[in-house]
Scaffold this motif. Sequence first.
Motif, PDB file in Angstrom:
ATOM      1  N   PRO A  17      40.166  22.442  78.043  1.00 34.57           N
ATOM      2  CA  PRO A  17      40.389  21.882  79.387  1.00 34.57           C
ATOM      3  C   PRO A  17      39.914  22.772  80.540  1.00 34.57           C
ATOM      4  N   SER A  18      40.103  24.063  80.439  1.00 33.59           N
ATOM      5  CA  SER A  18      39.731  24.962  81.537  1.00 33.59           C
ATOM      6  C   SER A  18      38.243  25.326  81.532  1.00 33.59           C
ATOM      7  N   LEU A  19      37.532  24.926  80.480  1.00 34.44           N
ATOM      8  CA  LEU A  19      36.106  25.230  80.358  1.00 34.44           C
ATOM      9  C   LEU A  19      35.326  23.949  80.061  1.00 34.44           C
ATOM     10  N   PRO A  20      34.989  23.162  81.070  1.00 36.45           N
ATOM     11  CA  PRO A  20      34.243  21.923  80.837  1.00 36.45           C
ATOM     12  C   PRO A  20      32.918  22.211  80.134  1.00 36.45           C
ATOM     13  N   GLY A  21      32.616  21.416  79.114  1.00 34.49           N
ATOM     14  CA  GLY A  21      31.379  21.592  78.362  1.00 34.49           C
ATOM     15  C   GLY A  21      31.516  22.527  77.177  1.00 34.49           C
ATOM     16  N   TYR A  22      32.725  23.053  76.929  1.00 34.44           N
ATOM     17  CA  TYR A  22      32.965  23.957  75.809  1.00 34.44           C
ATOM     18  C   TYR A  22      33.996  23.335  74.876  1.00 34.44           C
ATOM     19  N   GLU A  23      33.823  23.604  73.588  1.00 36.36           N
ATOM     20  CA  GLU A  23      34.779  23.133  72.583  1.00 36.36           C
ATOM     21  C   GLU A  23      35.166  24.283  71.665  1.00 36.36           C
ATOM     22  N   PHE A  24      36.382  24.176  71.131  1.00 42.44           N
ATOM     23  CA  PHE A  24      36.947  25.175  70.225  1.00 42.44           C
ATOM     24  C   PHE A  24      37.273  24.482  68.918  1.00 42.44           C
ATOM     25  N   SER A  25      37.027  25.144  67.795  1.00 41.65           N
ATOM     26  CA  SER A  25      37.260  24.490  66.503  1.00 41.65           C
ATOM     27  C   SER A  25      38.451  25.086  65.762  1.00 41.65           C
ATOM     28  N   SER A  26      38.919  24.331  64.794  1.00 43.96           N
ATOM     29  CA  SER A  26      40.026  24.785  63.951  1.00 43.96           C
ATOM     30  C   SER A  26      39.596  25.954  63.063  1.00 43.96           C
ATOM     31  N   GLU A  27      38.301  26.230  63.007  1.00 45.10           N
ATOM     32  CA  GLU A  27      37.772  27.376  62.257  1.00 45.10           C
ATOM     33  C   GLU A  27      37.520  28.574  63.185  1.00 45.10           C
ATOM     34  N   TYR A  53      33.210  38.008  69.581  1.00 43.68           N
ATOM     35  CA  TYR A  53      33.194  39.413  69.213  1.00 43.68           C
ATOM     36  C   TYR A  53      34.525  40.069  69.556  1.00 43.68           C
ATOM     37  N   LYS A  54      34.713  41.219  68.946  1.00 43.74           N
ATOM     38  CA  LYS A  54      35.931  41.995  69.186  1.00 43.74           C
ATOM     39  C   LYS A  54      35.678  42.940  70.346  1.00 43.74           C
ATOM     40  N   ALA A  55      36.477  42.813  71.385  1.00 36.50           N
ATOM     41  CA  ALA A  55      36.352  43.670  72.559  1.00 36.50           C
ATOM     42  C   ALA A  55      36.915  45.059  72.256  1.00 36.50           C
ATOM     43  N   LYS A  56      36.619  46.020  73.111  1.00 38.27           N
ATOM     44  CA  LYS A  56      37.096  47.390  72.914  1.00 38.27           C
ATOM     45  C   LYS A  56      38.613  47.461  72.816  1.00 38.27           C
ATOM     46  N   ILE A  57      39.307  46.551  73.517  1.00 40.00           N
ATOM     47  CA  ILE A  57      40.770  46.576  73.502  1.00 40.00           C
ATOM     48  C   ILE A  57      41.354  45.823  72.311  1.00 40.00           C
ATOM     49  N   GLY A  58      40.483  45.291  71.422  1.00 37.82           N
ATOM     50  CA  GLY A  58      40.952  44.717  70.167  1.00 37.82           C
ATOM     51  C   GLY A  58      41.062  43.215  70.100  1.00 37.82           C
ATOM     52  N   TYR A  59      40.935  42.499  71.226  1.00 37.54           N
ATOM     53  CA  TYR A  59      41.053  41.048  71.220  1.00 37.54           C
ATOM     54  C   TYR A  59      39.701  40.396  70.946  1.00 37.54           C
ATOM     55  N   MET A  61      36.904  37.662  71.794  1.00 33.43           N
ATOM     56  CA  MET A  61      36.515  37.027  73.046  1.00 33.43           C
ATOM     57  C   MET A  61      35.104  36.466  72.954  1.00 33.43           C
ATOM     58  N   PHE A  62      34.747  35.662  73.951  1.00 34.87           N
ATOM     59  CA  PHE A  62      33.390  35.120  74.042  1.00 34.87           C
ATOM     60  C   PHE A  62      33.014  34.996  75.513  1.00 34.87           C
ATOM     61  N   HIS A  63      31.720  34.815  75.761  1.00 41.07           N
ATOM     62  CA  HIS A  63      31.203  34.657  77.124  1.00 41.07           C
ATOM     63  C   HIS A  63      31.066  33.170  77.426  1.00 41.07           C
ATOM     64  N   ALA A  64      31.462  32.785  78.634  1.00 44.77           N
ATOM     65  CA  ALA A  64      31.303  31.401  79.092  1.00 44.77           C
ATOM     66  C   ALA A  64      30.850  31.434  80.542  1.00 44.77           C
ATOM     67  N   ARG A  65      30.387  30.295  81.032  1.00 43.39           N
ATOM     68  CA  ARG A  65      30.021  30.163  82.439  1.00 43.39           C
ATOM     69  C   ARG A  65      30.940  29.139  83.058  1.00 43.39           C
ATOM     70  N   VAL A  66      31.580  29.532  84.160  1.00 40.07           N
ATOM     71  CA  VAL A  66      32.474  28.632  84.887  1.00 40.07           C
ATOM     72  C   VAL A  66      31.996  28.604  86.335  1.00 40.07           C
ATOM     73  N   GLU A  67      31.651  27.422  86.811  1.00 39.54           N
ATOM     74  CA  GLU A  67      31.155  27.242  88.174  1.00 39.54           C
ATOM     75  C   GLU A  67      30.015  28.204  88.489  1.00 39.54           C
ATOM     76  N   ALA A  70      29.544  34.006  85.187  1.00 38.51           N
ATOM     77  CA  ALA A  70      29.864  34.463  83.842  1.00 38.51           C
ATOM     78  C   ALA A  70      31.337  34.852  83.767  1.00 38.51           C
ATOM     79  N   LYS A  71      31.952  34.537  82.638  1.00 38.13           N
ATOM     80  CA  LYS A  71      33.377  34.819  82.459  1.00 38.13           C
ATOM     81  C   LYS A  71      33.607  35.246  81.014  1.00 38.13           C
ATOM     82  N   LEU A  72      34.437  36.276  80.832  1.00 37.43           N
ATOM     83  CA  LEU A  72      34.872  36.656  79.492  1.00 37.43           C
ATOM     84  C   LEU A  72      36.154  35.889  79.187  1.00 37.43           C
ATOM     85  N   VAL A  73      36.200  35.243  78.030  1.00 37.62           N
ATOM     86  CA  VAL A  73      37.344  34.404  77.681  1.00 37.62           C
ATOM     87  C   VAL A  73      37.964  34.928  76.386  1.00 37.62           C
ATOM     88  N   TYR A  74      39.254  35.216  76.443  1.00 35.11           N
ATOM     89  CA  TYR A  74      39.966  35.656  75.243  1.00 35.11           C
ATOM     90  C   TYR A  74      40.279  34.447  74.371  1.00 35.11           C
TER      91      TYR A  74
END
Length: 183
Positions: A17-27, A53-59, A61-67, A70-74
Amino acid sequence: MAIVDPTTPGELWYPIPSLPGYEFSSEFRVRSFRYKGEAPRRLTAKPRFLAIYKAKIGYLMFHARVEGKAKLVYLHHVVAELAYGAVSGVRNHIRHLDDNKLNNYTSNIAQGTAGDNREDARRNRTMLIGSRHPLAILTEDDVRDIRRKLASGVRNKEIVKEYGLASSSVTYIRKRKTWKHVV
């Protein structure tokens, strides 16, 4: 709301919902229907799979574009949004109940406060308290010894000299403002 369930057969895709044009899978995969580059609001029929990918802090994440930006999304934020809806208000922390930053199943993700998150860390023994903290000067045995000495009438100044502490540190130990976990 979508629930990521490891027992569901097959890969299911959910729009984020917060990222129009993006989908997340059960995998735990992410795909974008957006054209690569600066074209906002233009979607393509062929999805592009995004690197997670795994960020330096361990979570994870992926890159997305919002409006157009560029945005990093956990990944755990996406799972929480799909499972519980938008995160807002006082309960705005997304917690890993077992403190494993790579475990992003909905059974391990919850909304909560900063205090809830600290309680999880205490319960899971991942909070660095006492001698487990890398900057600790004392051990739990030292603190017990200091408290015994204070109870028997030894003055703060003598303990300060013996252990190389600040006077306020000894006072906080005596008043149990620090090292509360030591009995």
